[in-house]
Design a protein around this motif. Structure first.
Motif, short mmCIF file in Angstrom:
data_model
loop_
_atom_site.label_atom_id
_atom_site.label_comp_id
_atom_site.label_asym_id
_atom_site.label_seq_id
_atom_site.Cartn_x
_atom_site.Cartn_y
_atom_site.Cartn_z
N LYS A 190 22.96 52.87 54.65
CA LYS A 190 22.66 54.06 55.46
C LYS A 190 23.44 55.27 54.96
O LYS A 190 22.92 56.40 54.96
CB LYS A 190 22.97 53.78 56.93
N ALA A 191 24.68 55.06 54.51
CA ALA A 191 25.47 56.17 53.96
C ALA A 191 24.82 56.68 52.68
O ALA A 191 24.77 57.90 52.44
CB ALA A 191 26.90 55.71 53.68
N ALA A 192 24.31 55.78 51.86
CA ALA A 192 23.62 56.19 50.62
C ALA A 192 22.39 57.01 50.94
O ALA A 192 22.08 57.98 50.24
CB ALA A 192 23.25 54.95 49.81
N ALA A 193 21.69 56.64 52.01
CA ALA A 193 20.51 57.40 52.41
C ALA A 193 20.87 58.82 52.83
O ALA A 193 20.16 59.79 52.52
CB ALA A 193 19.79 56.68 53.55
N VAL A 194 22.02 58.96 53.52
CA VAL A 194 22.50 60.30 53.91
C VAL A 194 22.85 61.11 52.67
O VAL A 194 22.45 62.27 52.52
CB VAL A 194 23.72 60.18 54.84
N LEU A 195 23.59 60.50 51.75
CA LEU A 195 24.04 61.20 50.54
C LEU A 195 22.87 61.59 49.64
O LEU A 195 22.92 62.62 48.96
CB LEU A 195 25.03 60.33 49.77
N ASN A 200 23.40 69.46 46.79
CA ASN A 200 24.46 69.79 45.86
C ASN A 200 24.96 68.53 45.15
O ASN A 200 25.48 67.61 45.77
CB ASN A 200 25.61 70.45 46.63
N VAL A 201 24.79 68.49 43.82
CA VAL A 201 25.13 67.30 43.03
C VAL A 201 26.63 66.98 43.13
O VAL A 201 27.01 65.81 43.29
CB VAL A 201 24.74 67.50 41.55
N MET A 202 27.49 67.99 43.07
CA MET A 202 28.93 67.77 43.13
C MET A 202 29.33 67.18 44.48
O MET A 202 30.12 66.24 44.54
CB MET A 202 29.68 69.09 42.91
N GLU A 203 28.77 67.72 45.56
CA GLU A 203 29.08 67.19 46.88
C GLU A 203 28.58 65.75 47.02
O GLU A 203 29.27 64.89 47.57
CB GLU A 203 28.41 68.06 47.97
#
Length: 204
Positions: A190-195, A200-203
């Motif tokens: 789920k965290a990967a889905a948020v990211l 912004n690539v750096m963020e």
């Protein structure tokens, strides 16, 4: 219904458009507001915006209640406003965007407040606001916290307000049992889905 013990004027450009009342004890209903009219629609206004928009800060702090705003203003934090009701509306979001460069949401830590925070974040993000989340420790509301810790303590919390992505991932973490492998996997997915939705690539 019991009569409210405290009446607070709701103003736009200095003109009173309605009143919000709050009991000073444990009676219900806790709040009683003016009926909606052609002039007053609670989804189109923000309490104390007439003061906050003239503050020196380029940030606006959004809290839930009138008393939170009053406590913050009394202690010199004049860039705070309240949504007239728990849920932010698109009209209120566009007002926030117009008068600030950054919006900080500081709703109560109870279930209703956290659900409202999630909805408000999504709405503000969708209309292009730079939004952060201020979480008051120990389940207190802003009024309680600033009475105990003063303006310096509250401003320190505001400086550490979480970005939208940080808040979402922290919320996901609290929803999963990370002591179990299955919980860790569900959390990471789920965290990967948020990211993956962060432009912004750096963020990311």
């Amino acid at each position: 219904a019991p009569r409210p013990n405290s009446r607070l004027p709701l103003r736009v450009r200095g003109n009173v458009i309605g009143f919000g009342g709050r009991v000073l004890d444990n009676r219900l209903p806790k709040y009683v507001n003016s009926s909606e009219t052609a002039v007053y629609s609670k989804g189109k206004h923000l309490y104390a915006l007439n003061f906050a928009k003239n503050s020196d800060s380029k940030k606006l702090i959004v809290v839930e209640g009138y008393m939170d705003v009053i406590s913050l203003h009394q202690r010199g934090i004049g860039n705070s406003v309240a949504s007239l009701g728990t849920a932010l509306t698109e009209s209120q979001g566009r007002i926030l965007k117009k008068y600030s460069e950054e919006v900080i949401i500081s709703y109560d830590a109870d279930t209703a407040g956290q659900a409202a925070t999630q909805r408000g974040l999504a709405l503000l993000s969708d209309i292009g606001c730079n939004v952060r989340v201020l979480t008051v420790p120990d389940g207190k509301d802003p009024d309680e916290y600033i009475r105990k810790n003063g303006s310096e303590g509250f401003l320190k919390l505001a400086e550490g307000a979480l970005s939208l992505v940080e808040y979402k991932i922290k919320a996901l973490r609290s929803e999963h049992d990370l002591s179990a492998t299955e919980g860790k996997i569900a959390y990471l997915n789920k965290a990967a889905a948020v990211l993956s939705k962060v432009d912004n690539v750096m963020e990311r």
